[in-house]
Scaffold this active site. Structure first.
Site: not given
Length: 254
Positions: A96-98
């Protein structure tokens, strides 16, 4: 599932439980500033034959006090070494994200060095690799400015962290270091992946929209699909049943 505490514990996979009948392992990588606990409820949704393995990056929770990673590409070799003994069954990577960028680089590394490929790469709340370079940099800002900027961009930061300098002094260095990695990350040239890729975004994520996800189709020669979930920057974390269910269907685990 008849599982037991995994004997080969590693700091990267805390409190991992393994079963003799595991047919798929899902390794979950958190967002900037996040930790393995972001996926603490996912074990409640796994069907028979699947194992969820939240990844703990250095410098947080059970690894507090360890040096924080300074580069996404740089941390991948140690992560790959930690998960390699667990890749004796089909596996999937989710970030998720990074964490999506870390999962992508891990998939590249495993294929390049070990000829291993996940059955699926799941990326969420992230622009395609290199796309974060288009966003304004924030990791250099003062604590107060940085916290407010991250809250405005992604949300999810409790008010006490933003309002109490002492609490912020514990949490913000991890988030700042992670955002520094995101801002500095540039994918090296190389062949595309061959595994299927699924990309997710939240309906209320102001920085990653459905159109941004289409760029992830270029990272693989395999199948690509995208889906928009009800929610914000952390929508995929809030929909474990949907994500796990799709992976279960992939290997007919339910």
């Amino acid at each position: 599932m008849n599982d037991t505490l995994y004997a080969g514990q590693t700091p990267w996979l805390p409190n991992r439980r393994s079963a003799a009948d595991t047919a798929l392992r899902l390794f979950c990588l958190p967002h900037a500033g996040g930790a393995a606990s972001a996926f603490r409820t996912w074990q409640h949704h796994v069907p028979y034959g699947m194992e969820v393995c939240p990844v703990q990056l250095p410098g947080r929770e059970t690894r507090f006090g360890e040096p924080l990673p300074t580069g996404i590409v740089d941390l991948v070799p140690a992560l790959a070494e930690a998960v390699l003994p667990s890749l004796d069954v089909p596996f999937a990577l989710l970030g998720n994200s990074m964490g999506a960028l870390v999962a992508y680089e891990l998939a590249r590394y495993l294929h390049r060095h070990y000829l291993l490929s996940p059955v699926r790469l799941v990326v969420a709340a992230a622009r395609p690799p290199g796309g974060a370079a288009l966003l304004p940099r924030v990791s250099h800002l003062s604590d107060q400015e940085f916290g407010r900027a991250m809250q405005a961009r992604h949300g999810g930061i409790p008010d006490e962290i933003l309002d109490d300098p002492q609490i912020g002094a514990v949490f913000l260095p991890v988030l700042r270091a992670d955002m520094g990695m995101v801002e500095q990350y540039r994918p090296a040239p190389g062949p595309p992946l061959t595994c299927p890729v699924s990309a997710y975004a939240g309906t209320r994520d102001g920085n990653v929209g459905a159109a941004d996800l289409d760029g992830d189709a270029t990272v693989t020669t395999g199948r690509f699909d995208r889906q928009v979930l009800d929610g914000d920057h952390f929508a995929v974390i809030d929909h474990p049943q949907l994500v796990i269910g799709r992976l279960a269907d992939e290997l007919a685990l339910r």
